[in-house]
Design a protein around this motif. Structure first.
Motif, PDB file in Angstrom:
ATOM      1  N   THR A 114       2.992  -0.183   2.741  1.00 40.51           N
ATOM      2  CA  THR A 114       3.431  -0.749   1.468  1.00 40.51           C
ATOM      3  C   THR A 114       2.240  -1.098   0.580  1.00 40.51           C
ATOM      4  OG1 THR A 114       5.391  -1.689   2.544  1.00 40.51           O
ATOM      5  CG2 THR A 114       4.778  -2.597   0.413  1.00 40.51           C
ATOM      6  N   TYR A 115       1.217  -1.692   1.180  1.00 37.86           N
ATOM      7  CA  TYR A 115       0.026  -2.087   0.407  1.00 37.86           C
ATOM      8  C   TYR A 115      -0.728  -0.857  -0.110  1.00 37.86           C
ATOM      9  CZ  TYR A 115      -4.552  -4.024  -0.695  1.00 37.86           C
ATOM     10  OH  TYR A 115      -5.723  -4.363  -1.329  1.00 37.86           O
ATOM     11  N   CYS A 153       3.647  -3.033   6.497  1.00 36.67           N
ATOM     12  CA  CYS A 153       2.891  -3.782   5.499  1.00 36.67           C
ATOM     13  C   CYS A 153       1.703  -2.952   4.992  1.00 36.67           C
ATOM     14  CB  CYS A 153       2.376  -5.095   6.094  1.00 36.67           C
ATOM     15  SG  CYS A 153       3.637  -6.358   6.349  1.00 36.67           S
ATOM     16  N   ILE A 162       3.076  -7.410  -0.846  1.00 40.27           N
ATOM     17  CA  ILE A 162       2.114  -7.477   0.252  1.00 40.27           C
ATOM     18  C   ILE A 162       0.705  -7.530  -0.330  1.00 40.27           C
ATOM     19  CG2 ILE A 162       1.216  -6.340   2.320  1.00 40.27           C
ATOM     20  CD1 ILE A 162       4.066  -7.364   2.612  1.00 40.27           C
ATOM     21  N   PHE A 192       7.469  -4.563  -0.533  1.00 41.51           N
ATOM     22  CA  PHE A 192       8.158  -4.555   0.763  1.00 41.51           C
ATOM     23  C   PHE A 192       9.622  -4.823   0.455  1.00 41.51           C
ATOM     24  CE2 PHE A 192       9.111  -5.988   5.084  1.00 41.51           C
ATOM     25  CZ  PHE A 192       8.296  -5.159   5.836  1.00 41.51           C
ATOM     26  N   LEU A 240       6.648 -14.768   3.367  1.00 38.09           N
ATOM     27  CA  LEU A 240       6.049 -14.039   4.482  1.00 38.09           C
ATOM     28  C   LEU A 240       5.222 -14.970   5.362  1.00 38.09           C
ATOM     29  CD1 LEU A 240       5.770 -11.326   5.821  1.00 38.09           C
ATOM     30  CD2 LEU A 240       3.861 -10.792   4.299  1.00 38.09           C
ATOM     31  N   SER A 255      12.437  -1.028   3.916  1.00 35.81           N
ATOM     32  CA  SER A 255      11.838  -1.740   5.044  1.00 35.81           C
ATOM     33  C   SER A 255      12.825  -2.719   5.652  1.00 35.81           C
ATOM     34  CB  SER A 255      10.582  -2.493   4.574  1.00 35.81           C
ATOM     35  OG  SER A 255       9.618  -1.607   4.055  1.00 35.81           O
ATOM     36  N   ILE A 284      -3.053 -10.267   3.665  1.00 35.07           N
ATOM     37  CA  ILE A 284      -2.069 -10.063   4.727  1.00 35.07           C
ATOM     38  C   ILE A 284      -2.548  -8.952   5.663  1.00 35.07           C
ATOM     39  CG2 ILE A 284       0.318  -9.395   5.257  1.00 35.07           C
ATOM     40  CD1 ILE A 284       0.202 -12.037   3.878  1.00 35.07           C
TER      41      ILE A 284
END
Length: 323
Positions: free
Chosen positions: A291-292, A288, A96, A298, A239, A302, A100
């Motif tokens: 995760t970032y 997201c 990610i 990801f 993605l 998830s 995004i």
């Protein structure tokens, strides 16, 4: 029966091959044009894999069933995130990126919010359709300008399976892209036909077939394209395919249908599908972001969460229709 089995087996083999051809063409095109893979994923993969939904929705509107277009678009959006992205990250984790979080997911949330707001009065008029199409052009314009401004800097550290893709000619990249997409769509239709035939022979009801085999089958192009992209290290493209497809479905598919004929949706779409679509989009953004922030990929956790969401949604559909 044997013809149906052959359609499923051969269709699956061709589906996997065509997905690789499709993604190779997209990677070659991105490298040749020196544009970010995410942009190719959003614009070309997103539009290409949404083409079947767009055709179905336009035909439904022309035949006097515009509501079908709404259910088709929103159902596809839910499946794209819950099933397609969920299955993709189970097989190959996705990285990610900052863009995004800062741009692409907020745009998808905004598009989803606009769709919900337009349906708040219980109808989609021709004017609403014009707004959706105009918004589609604006959103794509924003994506293109900002992605080109950022360039491929975020993508430079990725591991690319085959760096010789950059050596393909423009014509070669486009040829592989369109050949892969065409065969991808045709083979997915063959699989759906064979699976429906087998399910009917085995005595499954039309309801179960429609909510499972057909629903998953219409998302096969997005599914195999995203998995193929992720396995090749093209995380942005994988993605981007999901986000682009959902944007096209919400704005383009529904917008075109509303332009052809005003839509007065069934109350269940307002109380169930638009709510579920909003929830799964919010869940994706939250996942997201987490995760970032935690600098993780990801990945499987998830993916399992999204798959469970899909299972729950499917059971809810079956229960709602059965009541």
């Amino acid at each position: 029966m044997w013809l149906a089995i052959l359609a499923v087996v051969v269709g699956l083999a061709i589906l996997v091959w065509s997905a690789d051809v499709f993604i190779d063409g997209a990677v070659a095109l991105a490298n040749k044009l020196n544009v970010p893979s995410f942009l190719i994923g959003v614009v070309i993969l997103g539009l290409g894999t949404s083409a079947p939904e767009m055709v179905v929705s336009v035909l439904a509107a022309l035949e006097g069933s515009p509501e079908l277009a709404l259910g088709n678009a929103y159902g596809s959006n839910i499946i794209n995130i819950a099933l397609v992205l969920g299955a993709t990250v189970l097989i190959s984790p996705i990285i990610i990126r900052k863009s995004i979080i800062n741009r692409d997911m907020p745009l998808l949330l905004f598009v989803t919010a606009v769709a919900a707001w337009q349906l708040s009065d219980g109808t989609l008029s021709n004017a609403d359709g014009m707004v959706l199409i105009a918004l589609l052009v604006a959103v794509l314009g924003i994506q293109i300008v900002l992605s080109l401004r950022e360039g491929n800097h975020e993508h430079e550290d990725d591991t690319i399976e085959d760096t010789t893709q950059a050596e393909h000619s423009m014509a070669g990249g486009l040829g592989r892209l369109f050949l892969g997409l065409l065969v991808l769509v045709l083979s997915s239709r063959a699989i759906v036909w064979g699976a429906v035939e087998l399910a009917t022979l085995w005595g499954l009801s039309e309801l179960i077939i429609g909510l499972t085999i057909v629903a998953v089958g219409t998302s096969l192009p997005e599914l195999v394209a995203s998995i193929s992209a992720a396995r090749k290290g093209e995380h942005d493209m994988a993605l981007g395919n999901i986000i682009g497809s959902n944007i096209f479905n919400t704005l383009g598919v529904v917008g075109l249908a509303a332009l052809i004929a005003p839509i007065t949706p069934n109350a269940i779409i307002l109380s169930r599908d638009i709510v579920v679509m909003g929830l799964i989009t919010l869940l994706l953004f939250a996942m997201c972001l987490f995760t970032y922030k935690t600098k993780r990929k990801f990945a499987q956790g998830s993916g399992i969460t999204l798959i469970l969401f899909f299972v729950g949604y499917t059971f809810m559909l079956i229960r709602t229709v059965s009541m």
